[in-house]
Design a protein around this motif. Sequence first.
Motif, PDB file in Angstrom:
ATOM      1  N   SER A 233       4.581   5.097   2.150  1.00 17.78           N
ATOM      2  CA  SER A 233       5.669   4.360   1.509  1.00 17.78           C
ATOM      3  C   SER A 233       5.367   4.123   0.033  1.00 17.78           C
ATOM      4  O   SER A 233       4.212   4.175  -0.396  1.00 17.78           O
ATOM      5  CB  SER A 233       5.890   3.016   2.205  1.00 17.78           C
ATOM      6  OG  SER A 233       4.800   2.142   1.920  1.00 17.78           O
ATOM      7  N   GLN A 234       6.428   3.829  -0.722  1.00 14.98           N
ATOM      8  CA  GLN A 234       6.252   3.508  -2.140  1.00 14.98           C
ATOM      9  C   GLN A 234       5.324   2.303  -2.313  1.00 14.98           C
ATOM     10  O   GLN A 234       4.469   2.284  -3.201  1.00 14.98           O
ATOM     11  CB  GLN A 234       7.617   3.191  -2.765  1.00 14.98           C
ATOM     12  CG  GLN A 234       8.515   4.398  -2.947  1.00 14.98           C
ATOM     13  CD  GLN A 234       8.372   4.978  -4.336  1.00 14.98           C
ATOM     14  OE1 GLN A 234       7.641   5.936  -4.543  1.00 14.98           O
ATOM     15  NE2 GLN A 234       9.071   4.414  -5.286  1.00 14.98           N
ATOM     16  N   ASP A 235       5.494   1.309  -1.468  1.00 18.18           N
ATOM     17  CA  ASP A 235       4.682   0.101  -1.586  1.00 18.18           C
ATOM     18  C   ASP A 235       3.203   0.416  -1.379  1.00 18.18           C
ATOM     19  O   ASP A 235       2.332  -0.082  -2.093  1.00 18.18           O
ATOM     20  CB  ASP A 235       5.158  -0.936  -0.566  1.00 18.18           C
ATOM     21  CG  ASP A 235       4.477  -2.286  -0.767  1.00 18.18           C
ATOM     22  OD1 ASP A 235       4.564  -2.828  -1.889  1.00 18.18           O
ATOM     23  OD2 ASP A 235       3.865  -2.797   0.181  1.00 18.18           O
ATOM     24  N   GLU A 236       2.909   1.272  -0.406  1.00 22.73           N
ATOM     25  CA  GLU A 236       1.508   1.640  -0.149  1.00 22.73           C
ATOM     26  C   GLU A 236       0.969   2.553  -1.254  1.00 22.73           C
ATOM     27  O   GLU A 236      -0.203   2.458  -1.627  1.00 22.73           O
ATOM     28  CB  GLU A 236       1.405   2.325   1.217  1.00 22.73           C
ATOM     29  CG  GLU A 236      -0.019   2.586   1.681  1.00 22.73           C
ATOM     30  CD  GLU A 236      -0.839   1.316   1.912  1.00 22.73           C
ATOM     31  OE1 GLU A 236      -2.079   1.410   1.919  1.00 22.73           O
ATOM     32  OE2 GLU A 236      -0.238   0.228   2.058  1.00 22.73           O
ATOM     33  N   GLN A 237       1.812   3.428  -1.779  1.00 20.79           N
ATOM     34  CA  GLN A 237       1.380   4.294  -2.883  1.00 20.79           C
ATOM     35  C   GLN A 237       0.921   3.474  -4.084  1.00 20.79           C
ATOM     36  O   GLN A 237      -0.012   3.859  -4.797  1.00 20.79           O
ATOM     37  CB  GLN A 237       2.524   5.222  -3.304  1.00 20.79           C
ATOM     38  CG  GLN A 237       2.838   6.341  -2.323  1.00 20.79           C
ATOM     39  CD  GLN A 237       3.959   7.231  -2.829  1.00 20.79           C
ATOM     40  OE1 GLN A 237       3.882   7.777  -3.919  1.00 20.79           O
ATOM     41  NE2 GLN A 237       5.008   7.388  -2.027  1.00 20.79           N
ATOM     42  N   ARG A 238       1.578   2.341  -4.303  1.00 18.28           N
ATOM     43  CA  ARG A 238       1.230   1.482  -5.427  1.00 18.28           C
ATOM     44  C   ARG A 238      -0.251   1.087  -5.378  1.00 18.28           C
ATOM     45  O   ARG A 238      -0.881   0.854  -6.408  1.00 18.28           O
ATOM     46  CB  ARG A 238       2.122   0.234  -5.399  1.00 18.28           C
ATOM     47  CG  ARG A 238       1.929  -0.720  -6.561  1.00 18.28           C
ATOM     48  CD  ARG A 238       2.738  -1.983  -6.387  1.00 18.28           C
ATOM     49  NE  ARG A 238       4.173  -1.720  -6.342  1.00 18.28           N
ATOM     50  CZ  ARG A 238       4.974  -1.987  -5.315  1.00 18.28           C
ATOM     51  NH1 ARG A 238       4.479  -2.558  -4.220  1.00 18.28           N
ATOM     52  NH2 ARG A 238       6.248  -1.720  -5.369  1.00 18.28           N
ATOM     53  N   ARG A 239      -0.807   1.025  -4.185  1.00 18.61           N
ATOM     54  CA  ARG A 239      -2.195   0.580  -4.019  1.00 18.61           C
ATOM     55  C   ARG A 239      -3.199   1.723  -4.184  1.00 18.61           C
ATOM     56  O   ARG A 239      -4.413   1.489  -4.174  1.00 18.61           O
ATOM     57  CB  ARG A 239      -2.373  -0.062  -2.643  1.00 18.61           C
ATOM     58  CG  ARG A 239      -1.468  -1.290  -2.439  1.00 18.61           C
ATOM     59  CD  ARG A 239      -1.656  -1.876  -1.043  1.00 18.61           C
ATOM     60  NE  ARG A 239      -0.870  -3.085  -0.849  1.00 18.61           N
ATOM     61  CZ  ARG A 239       0.390  -3.117  -0.443  1.00 18.61           C
ATOM     62  NH1 ARG A 239       1.012  -1.974  -0.160  1.00 18.61           N
ATOM     63  NH2 ARG A 239       1.045  -4.246  -0.300  1.00 18.61           N
ATOM     64  N   LEU A 240      -2.716   2.972  -4.278  1.00 17.03           N
ATOM     65  CA  LEU A 240      -3.593   4.142  -4.400  1.00 17.03           C
ATOM     66  C   LEU A 240      -4.728   4.105  -3.368  1.00 17.03           C
ATOM     67  O   LEU A 240      -5.916   3.993  -3.719  1.00 17.03           O
ATOM     68  CB  LEU A 240      -4.177   4.239  -5.816  1.00 17.03           C
ATOM     69  CG  LEU A 240      -3.238   4.747  -6.913  1.00 17.03           C
ATOM     70  CD1 LEU A 240      -3.934   4.693  -8.274  1.00 17.03           C
ATOM     71  CD2 LEU A 240      -2.774   6.158  -6.628  1.00 17.03           C
TER      72      LEU A 240
ATOM     73  N   GLU B  27      -8.219   7.141   0.561  1.00 16.45           N
ATOM     74  CA  GLU B  27      -8.196   8.420   1.278  1.00 16.45           C
ATOM     75  C   GLU B  27      -7.212   9.431   0.671  1.00 16.45           C
ATOM     76  O   GLU B  27      -7.151  10.586   1.104  1.00 16.45           O
ATOM     77  CB  GLU B  27      -7.841   8.195   2.754  1.00 16.45           C
ATOM     78  CG  GLU B  27      -6.417   7.737   3.016  1.00 16.45           C
ATOM     79  CD  GLU B  27      -6.249   6.231   2.994  1.00 16.45           C
ATOM     80  OE1 GLU B  27      -5.216   5.755   3.513  1.00 16.45           O
ATOM     81  OE2 GLU B  27      -7.156   5.538   2.461  1.00 16.45           O
ATOM     82  N   LEU B  28      -6.442   9.013  -0.340  1.00 14.52           N
ATOM     83  CA  LEU B  28      -5.468   9.906  -0.971  1.00 14.52           C
ATOM     84  C   LEU B  28      -6.013  10.437  -2.288  1.00 14.52           C
ATOM     85  O   LEU B  28      -6.531   9.684  -3.114  1.00 14.52           O
ATOM     86  CB  LEU B  28      -4.151   9.171  -1.218  1.00 14.52           C
ATOM     87  CG  LEU B  28      -3.442   8.592   0.012  1.00 14.52           C
ATOM     88  CD1 LEU B  28      -2.167   7.864  -0.410  1.00 14.52           C
ATOM     89  CD2 LEU B  28      -3.127   9.687   1.034  1.00 14.52           C
ATOM     90  N   ALA B  29      -5.871  11.752  -2.487  1.00 17.14           N
ATOM     91  CA  ALA B  29      -6.265  12.348  -3.764  1.00 17.14           C
ATOM     92  C   ALA B  29      -5.224  12.086  -4.840  1.00 17.14           C
ATOM     93  O   ALA B  29      -5.546  12.047  -6.031  1.00 17.14           O
ATOM     94  CB  ALA B  29      -6.469  13.849  -3.593  1.00 17.14           C
ATOM     95  N   ALA B  30      -3.963  11.917  -4.408  1.00 16.11           N
ATOM     96  CA  ALA B  30      -2.878  11.667  -5.361  1.00 16.11           C
ATOM     97  C   ALA B  30      -1.688  11.096  -4.596  1.00 16.11           C
ATOM     98  O   ALA B  30      -1.590  11.213  -3.365  1.00 16.11           O
ATOM     99  CB  ALA B  30      -2.474  12.952  -6.077  1.00 16.11           C
TER     100      ALA B  30
ATOM    101  N   PRO C 213      -8.885  20.119   2.243  1.00 16.24           N
ATOM    102  CA  PRO C 213      -7.677  20.057   1.412  1.00 16.24           C
ATOM    103  C   PRO C 213      -7.404  18.624   0.936  1.00 16.24           C
ATOM    104  O   PRO C 213      -7.695  17.647   1.641  1.00 16.24           O
ATOM    105  CB  PRO C 213      -6.577  20.547   2.352  1.00 16.24           C
ATOM    106  CG  PRO C 213      -7.280  21.340   3.396  1.00 16.24           C
ATOM    107  CD  PRO C 213      -8.613  20.688   3.574  1.00 16.24           C
ATOM    108  N   ALA C 214      -6.882  18.509  -0.259  1.00 12.19           N
ATOM    109  CA  ALA C 214      -6.564  17.200  -0.827  1.00 12.19           C
ATOM    110  C   ALA C 214      -5.369  16.598  -0.103  1.00 12.19           C
ATOM    111  O   ALA C 214      -4.378  17.293   0.169  1.00 12.19           O
ATOM    112  CB  ALA C 214      -6.264  17.342  -2.314  1.00 12.19           C
ATOM    113  N   THR C 215      -5.463  15.316   0.205  1.00 13.88           N
ATOM    114  CA  THR C 215      -4.343  14.619   0.866  1.00 13.88           C
ATOM    115  C   THR C 215      -3.455  13.974  -0.195  1.00 13.88           C
ATOM    116  O   THR C 215      -3.932  13.195  -1.023  1.00 13.88           O
ATOM    117  CB  THR C 215      -4.865  13.537   1.830  1.00 13.88           C
ATOM    118  OG1 THR C 215      -5.714  14.162   2.807  1.00 13.88           O
ATOM    119  CG2 THR C 215      -3.704  12.860   2.544  1.00 13.88           C
TER     120      THR C 215
END
Length: 418
Positions: free
Chosen positions: A195-202, A205-208, A159-161
């Motif tokens: 977190s938002q800050d970590e999401q900024r870095r894409l 291991e994350l699909a989206a 499954p996509a993370t």
Amino acid sequence: MMPLRLLAALRRMLCLCLLAGPALAASPTGWPTPYTQVSGTSVDWLKTKGWWPLTVAWQPAFAGQNATVVALKANALLSRRGLDARFVPMASGVAVNAAISDGSAQLGAGGNFPLTQLVDQGAPIRVIAITAPNLKHQVIVPTASPIQSLSDFKGMQPPATIGLVLGSSAEFYFQAAAATHGLKLGRDVVLKNVSQDEQRRLPAELAAVVPWDPTATQITTDLKSGRAIDVSYPYNVYQGSFFVREALVRDVPDVALAITEALVEAELWLRLNPALAADVMAGQPELRHFSRPLLAQQLAEYNLLYKLSYLYPLGAFWGRQNTDIAMWLFVQGKLGKPLQGADYAARFADGPMTQVFDRLGWKIPARPPYIPADFWMNFVGNTLPAYDTYLTMKGPQAWPEPGDLTKPFSFAGKVHTP
């Protein structure tokens, strides 16, 4: 003999003066001066509560609201009305909720999720203004990802993370969108708290990721490291709120009024000085992660797009709109009971904003300016009826128009009439 055209013009000017009542000087923003000061008695009351100076809890990474707070600070709009204030940046709505609940902050701002939690907890707050209308949340994938829509996650193995802030409006949006596209949590996608800050870095291991603005637009426009495949508008009409401790409304109403006046004047200043506002925002240390072009774009999207009637705290409308969120949180075990529209409405105080609108000659709206009159009658399926958003509009709404006013209003050197 006086020419007829000149005589007619003088008559029109006389009529405007009579309609406007006693003359008051007005600043370029249209705010009547001199400023009304809070009473010494109210200041003494604040001091006895340990609320002097007032503490304003704000979130730098919360678009729309951040511009308003910066305008408050840069123009000393609270102190001009006799209120000393300090501004405390906070990382999340959770932190703001804690500060407003325990009384360490008296003015705060948050989205509809933090507000729902405050209502559920019986926190002593009252919403006095709306902020960040339609804050955009998006599902964003890396630029090179083969994923083109949410439906593409169906059947993925493993499954996509999906990275998002659990317990936030982003999670509500994503779960609603996933259900609409036939995705099953745990089978097609799994959610991870990021977190938002970590999401900024894409992270690889994350699909989206599912950020809100300004982070969402920063990823797609500034960093150009990701692209959006879905947006939150069809699933939730987002509402941000400025709220105060209810004792201010009940015991020192002139303080609640002064705060509301300052919030409205901040929005007027932003409209009058958008380029300067972007410069001032770019100079704030709390906003150093965001470029000036991005801050200017976010200002246009969340402070300058709609008629200023969006500021009015329509408790009945927002109560009805937020019941879906409350039910979802209840089913998730995150609320003690399923809140009703009346539970939300009871936490709104429209009295201060009504006084401001009456003073300025602004008509009190029946609904937010981006919502059509037949909105509630057009539901089809699991998504909301169409309404005006940044992605569907060709430009900002005209304001003020005659239908927005009850008496002449001066703004940017021009007198606007009903």
